[in-house]
Design a protein around this motif. Structure first.
Motif, PDB file in Angstrom:
ATOM      1  N   PHE A 197      -7.958   1.472  -5.393  1.00  0.00           N
ATOM      2  CA  PHE A 197      -8.497  -0.140  -4.824  1.00  0.00           C
ATOM      3  C   PHE A 197      -9.881  -0.398  -5.751  1.00  0.00           C
ATOM      4  O   PHE A 197     -10.148  -1.345  -6.252  1.00  0.00           O
ATOM      5  CB  PHE A 197      -8.607  -0.128  -3.388  1.00  0.00           C
TER       6      PHE A 197
ATOM      7  N   TYR B 195     -10.526  -3.196  -8.511  1.00  0.00           N
ATOM      8  CA  TYR B 195     -11.333  -4.199  -8.052  1.00  0.00           C
ATOM      9  C   TYR B 195     -12.167  -4.332  -9.422  1.00  0.00           C
ATOM     10  O   TYR B 195     -12.520  -5.562  -9.767  1.00  0.00           O
ATOM     11  CB  TYR B 195     -12.300  -3.417  -7.227  1.00  0.00           C
TER      12      TYR B 195
ATOM     13  N   ASP C 206      -6.269   6.033  -2.206  1.00  0.00           N
ATOM     14  CA  ASP C 206      -6.028   4.727  -1.658  1.00  0.00           C
ATOM     15  C   ASP C 206      -7.698   4.011  -2.108  1.00  0.00           C
ATOM     16  O   ASP C 206      -7.395   2.712  -2.866  1.00  0.00           O
ATOM     17  CB  ASP C 206      -5.810   4.149  -0.269  1.00  0.00           C
TER      18      ASP C 206
ATOM     19  N   ASN D 195      -6.622  -6.191  -7.095  1.00  0.00           N
ATOM     20  CA  ASN D 195      -6.074  -6.684  -5.698  1.00  0.00           C
ATOM     21  C   ASN D 195      -6.581  -8.167  -5.415  1.00  0.00           C
ATOM     22  O   ASN D 195      -5.924  -8.867  -4.538  1.00  0.00           O
ATOM     23  CB  ASN D 195      -7.050  -6.013  -4.724  1.00  0.00           C
TER      24      ASN D 195
ATOM     25  N   VAL E  65       0.830  -1.159   0.147  1.00  0.00           N
ATOM     26  CA  VAL E  65       0.057   0.037  -0.040  1.00  0.00           C
ATOM     27  C   VAL E  65       0.752   1.211  -0.039  1.00  0.00           C
ATOM     28  O   VAL E  65       2.090   1.317   0.381  1.00  0.00           O
ATOM     29  CB  VAL E  65      -0.970   0.167   1.208  1.00  0.00           C
TER      30      VAL E  65
END
Length: 329
Positions: A177, A181, A173, A219, A16
């Motif tokens: 993400f 996704y 972040d 991810n 991260v």
């Protein structure tokens, strides 16, 4: 005791964002001892503009509000004020270079990029860092520095939004993400379970490789799990890993961080491009603009008016707005 073999992999974990640019390092001199090093990363402050759409947009909005009522002069052009106004919004400080005539009188002020400027140890001396690692040293009192007050040091300015940078980074972040996704795809992010298939070891290895290589750039990764000699009714089974319902958590984080970012900038939602969630809207925008001018724009203009006091003449001037029912001018 049954002979059980398992073959599985999720791949390497993705790191991260590890951003420590908000750590307050204190003010120290460079290795040569000629100038002071800023207490926070100026490059880091500049890069936060791209981390969140609201943060970057509000910084430019503040710059535009300073420019809206500005009256250009021979000493201060519109272009110069536009540059130093954005510098002040991003870094909490700005620098101007004084250009003089043959008699030594100031005739024009020029912009110097805050990200490259350093205050020297000698009084009134400033340096400009160049990309090749060298620097330009200005003559004493050739450069004027205006900065926000910082209670921990008086060398450099610190932007008002420092306390909200973590919200900006969290929003980034969450956005990254969520993007990964959806790029990952519905056909990825699962466990491919086989049992009692009768496949040879080489065939199982090929199958496992194919499953692991089918992962997307996101991810969630896919894994092949083989269990021999079981009483399973289905020799092949797919177990989803990713849960599409997680998108609700993304939306909640984005909404929370958006509110925190608006608060850290003291920005009214109707002025920041936020779409109202109800039919009532955000109210009378002209009245809101009048209040914003009274509480925010006026104080934002004050640092630039300090140039008048330093130079002993009026080089920066702002006109008073005229409010009516149709527009703001």
């Amino acid at each position: 005791m049954s002979d059980t073999k398992m073959n599985f992999t999720f791949g390497d974990p993705e790191p991260v964002l590890n951003n420590r640019m908000t750590d307050y390092l204190g003010v120290f001199t460079d290795l040569g001892g000629k100038y002071w090093v800023p207490p926070v990363s100026l490059n880091g402050l500049a890069q936060t503009r791209g981390a969140n759409s609201h943060h970057n947009s509000i910084l430019h909005f503040k710059k535009n509000m300073i420019l809206k009522w500005f009256e250009p002069s021979q000493m201060m052009s519109y272009s110069t004020l536009k540059q130093i106004a954005l510098d002040f919004a991003v870094f909490g400080m700005f620098y101007v270079q004084i250009f003089t005539n043959g008699l030594g009188r100031p005739v024009r002020l020029g912009h110097l990029p805050s990200i490259a400027m350093r205050r020297g140890k000698k009084p009134g001396v400033f340096f400009k860092l160049l990309s090749d690692g060298t620097e330009i040293e200005f003559a004493p009192y050739e450069v004027i520095q205006i900065n926000e007050y910082d209670v921990l040091q008086s060398i450099y300015g610190i932007p008002e939004y420092m306390g909200g940078i973590q919200s900006v980074l969290l929003s980034e972040d969450a956005g990254l993400f969520r993007r990964k996704y959806y790029k990952n795809g519905a056909h990825m992010g699962y466990i491919f379970l086989t049992s009692d298939t009768g496949l040879e070891e080489d065939d199982l290895k090929i199958l496992s490789d194919q499953v692991s290589q089918s992962k997307g750039p996101g991810n969630f990764r896919s894994m092949h799990l083989n269990i021999e000699k079981t009483n399973a009714k289905e020799p092949v089974k797919i177990i989803p890993v990713g849960d599409i319902g997680t998108k609700d958590e993304f939306e909640r984080i984005k909404n929370i961080t958006r509110g925190e970012i608006l608060s850290m900038h003291r920005m009214y939602p109707g002025l920041s491009g936020v779409i109202p969630e109800s039919n009532s809207g955000f109210g009378d925008m002209e009245k809101i603009m009048q209040v914003y001018h009274e509480l925010e724009v006026g104080p934002m203009q004050k640092p630039f008016l300090e140039l008048n006091e330093i130079l002993g003449r009026r080089v920066v001037e702002f006109r008073e707005p005229k409010w009516n029912n149709q527009n703001v001018s």
